[in-house]
Design an enzyme around this catalytic site. Structure first.
Site, PDB file in Angstrom:
ATOM      1  N   ASN A  33      36.341  41.316  31.704  1.00  0.00           N
ATOM      2  CA  ASN A  33      37.025  40.258  30.934  1.00  0.00           C
ATOM      3  C   ASN A  33      37.229  38.982  31.765  1.00  0.00           C
ATOM      4  O   ASN A  33      37.904  38.057  31.318  1.00  0.00           O
ATOM      5  CB  ASN A  33      38.367  40.760  30.375  1.00  0.00           C
ATOM      6  CG  ASN A  33      39.373  41.077  31.477  1.00  0.00           C
ATOM      7  OD1 ASN A  33      39.097  40.870  32.666  1.00  0.00           O
ATOM      8  ND2 ASN A  33      40.544  41.571  31.091  1.00  0.00           N
ATOM      9  N   ASN A  36      39.576  38.102  36.841  1.00  0.00           N
ATOM     10  CA  ASN A  36      39.551  37.807  38.281  1.00  0.00           C
ATOM     11  C   ASN A  36      38.125  37.625  38.799  1.00  0.00           C
ATOM     12  O   ASN A  36      37.807  38.024  39.916  1.00  0.00           O
ATOM     13  CB  ASN A  36      40.258  38.930  39.062  1.00  0.00           C
ATOM     14  CG  ASN A  36      40.634  38.495  40.467  1.00  0.00           C
ATOM     15  OD1 ASN A  36      41.000  37.341  40.691  1.00  0.00           O
ATOM     16  ND2 ASN A  36      40.508  39.395  41.428  1.00  0.00           N
ATOM     17  N   SER A 125      42.277  54.255  45.636  1.00  0.00           N
ATOM     18  CA  SER A 125      42.643  53.486  46.824  1.00  0.00           C
ATOM     19  C   SER A 125      43.378  54.359  47.839  1.00  0.00           C
ATOM     20  O   SER A 125      44.096  55.294  47.467  1.00  0.00           O
ATOM     21  CB  SER A 125      43.568  52.350  46.371  1.00  0.00           C
ATOM     22  OG  SER A 125      44.187  51.745  47.468  1.00  0.00           O
ATOM     23  N   TYR A 149      51.193  48.731  41.755  1.00  0.00           N
ATOM     24  CA  TYR A 149      49.723  48.826  41.827  1.00  0.00           C
ATOM     25  C   TYR A 149      49.301  50.220  42.290  1.00  0.00           C
ATOM     26  O   TYR A 149      48.444  50.863  41.692  1.00  0.00           O
ATOM     27  CB  TYR A 149      49.161  47.744  42.768  1.00  0.00           C
ATOM     28  CG  TYR A 149      47.729  48.027  43.166  1.00  0.00           C
ATOM     29  CD1 TYR A 149      46.699  47.843  42.245  1.00  0.00           C
ATOM     30  CD2 TYR A 149      47.406  48.522  44.434  1.00  0.00           C
ATOM     31  CE1 TYR A 149      45.381  48.150  42.588  1.00  0.00           C
ATOM     32  CE2 TYR A 149      46.105  48.823  44.784  1.00  0.00           C
ATOM     33  CZ  TYR A 149      45.094  48.635  43.857  1.00  0.00           C
ATOM     34  OH  TYR A 149      43.802  48.943  44.196  1.00  0.00           O
ATOM     35  N   LYS A 153      47.093  53.582  40.413  1.00  0.00           N
ATOM     36  CA  LYS A 153      45.941  54.349  40.926  1.00  0.00           C
ATOM     37  C   LYS A 153      46.280  55.841  40.949  1.00  0.00           C
ATOM     38  O   LYS A 153      45.476  56.687  40.569  1.00  0.00           O
ATOM     39  CB  LYS A 153      45.567  53.873  42.334  1.00  0.00           C
ATOM     40  CG  LYS A 153      45.014  52.466  42.368  1.00  0.00           C
ATOM     41  CD  LYS A 153      43.687  52.376  41.650  1.00  0.00           C
ATOM     42  CE  LYS A 153      43.207  50.969  41.471  1.00  0.00           C
ATOM     43  NZ  LYS A 153      42.053  50.834  40.573  1.00  0.00           N
TER      44      LYS A 153
END
Ligand code: NAD
Ligand code: WQD
Length: 337
Positions: A33, A36, A125, A149, A153
């Site tokens: 999208n 970023n 991560s 964040y 994950k």
């Protein structure tokens, strides 16, 4: 030829993975999208590899869009990069992070099952490991996060495990990346963070090209080789190759796994500065500042599982990472001047 769908494939790691996949005989399709990243990336990739890459400018939370993609392409494997990734931002915008990262993963899994796509590689991560573990992280260690964040994950890994458990035909690998840095040596793709970079290497790159005056080194009183924080920096092209290895694994094996992707070696902040200076014959001015809240002294990967199961290990050096990062940053700078 096997077709791979890359969600978030226009971003830093996704775009490098597209190159590795194409070089290994896979066809790629991208959905992103562009929250970023920039649309131009797909054109650069197409020109560089002389291929056509179907690109869908859309959101992974949109299950109808994913159904449409699976209808239009015979996708064998999905690599799910799409997600928001800034640790600090996630602390101030937790709902946006949970909403985006969890819903994208849930919609993707639902659409994959509906459309009988049964191989998934997920971008996880090293941040999922609890701080209270030995410095060398092994996959079985205790998990726990310090920011929203990280929790996204952690939760996505759990959602994937539960979905695999309930659907035996589904196979998945969550790759736990350590600290991806560098850029493709061609200089055509790399990392281009918006605003002030949070991560060390993009910051050094901007100091090197005069965008920033000096590096702030967050603490020199840790119990490490020189007092500065130690991390496992991995060249993004090695990381990209790990996705090819994971894809091949899923084509020949079943299961639901978590695998560390790092070099197995740590480097301190000052060692990174020195490596960058030496590789590029340039001075990186820095000042020592206070510790950054939430940072740990040392963490690096135990990368044995990746080698044992995927036959993958990192081959590129700190010098390669620093050279390629600088080359990319110089190209970026030229484009903007
Ligand atoms: P990136 O921001 O460059 O790439 C992510 C891409 O996903 C972007 O192009 C963005 O536009 C897209 N995206 C975000 N939400 C979307 C949505 N809902 N629908 C469609 N597209 C969406 O980040 P990256 O560094 O390439 O990271 C890729 C993945 O790896 C992320 O999931 C990130 O959390 C994970 N990861 C990154 C690092 C790192 O240090 N870069 C470390 C560990 C894990
Ligand atoms: C590395 C070292 C800093 C910037 C983060 C995320 C993690 C993962 C990778 C996505 C530390 C020091 C940094 C600066 C500095 N991303 N530093 N000056 O914190 O290991 O991990 O990125 O999953 O989730 O938390 O990486 O590059 O920010 O920091 O001195 O301007 O560099 O203190 O020791 P980190 P980093």
């Amino acid at each position: 030829m096997s077709k791979v769908l890359l969600t978030g494939g226009m971003g830093f790691i996704g775009s490098h993975t597209a190159v590795s996949l194409i070089e290994n005989g896979y066809d790629v399709v991208i959905v992103d999208n562009l929250v970023n990243s920039e649309e131009d990336v797909v054109h650069r990739l197409e020109k560089f590899k002389n291929v056509t890459i179907p690109f869908y400018n859309g959101d992974c939370r949109d299950e109808n869009l994913l159904d449409k993609i699976f209808n239009e392409h015979d996708i064998e494997i999905v690599i799910h990069f799409a997600g928001l990734k800034a640790v600090g931002e996630s602390v101030s915008l937790p709902l946006e992070y949970y909403e985006n990262n969890l819903n994208a993963t849930i919609s993707l899994l639902k659409s994959m099952l509906k459309n009988k796509v049964h191989k998934l590689v997920f971008s996880s991560s090293a941040t999922v490991y609890d701080e209270d573990n030995p410095d060398e992280r092994v996959e079985g260690y205790k998990l726990g996060c310090t920011n929203p964040y990280g929790w996204t994950k952690f939760m996505c890994e759990q959602i994937i495990r539960d979905t695999c458990h309930a659907n035996s035909q589904l196979n998945a690998i969550s790759l736990r990346y350590f600290n991806p840095v560098g850029a493709h040596p061609s200089g055509i793709i790399g990392e281009n963070p918006k605003g002030v970079p949070n991560n060390l290497m993009p910051y050094i790159q901007q100091v090197a090209t005069g965008v920033r005056d000096y590096l702030r080194v967050y603490g020199n009183d840790y119990d490490t080789v020189d007092g500065t924080g130690v991390r496992d920096y991995i060249h993004v092209c090695d990381l990209a190759d790990a996705h090819v290895a994971a894809s091949k694994y899923l084509q020949n094996n079943k299961g639901c796994l978590e695998i560390n992707i790092g070099t197995g070696k740590g480097a301190s902040v000052l060692e990174m500065v020195e490596a960058f200076e030496k590789a590029n014959k340039i001075k990186i001015p820095y000042k020592i500042e206070a510790r950054r809240p939430g940072d740990v002294a040392i963490n690096y990967a135990n990368a044995n599982k990746a080698y044992k199961l995927l036959g993958w290990k990192a081959t590129r050096t700190l010098e390669d990472m620093c050279k390629d990062a600088y080359n990319w940053q110089c190209n970026l700078q030229k484009k903007h001047n």
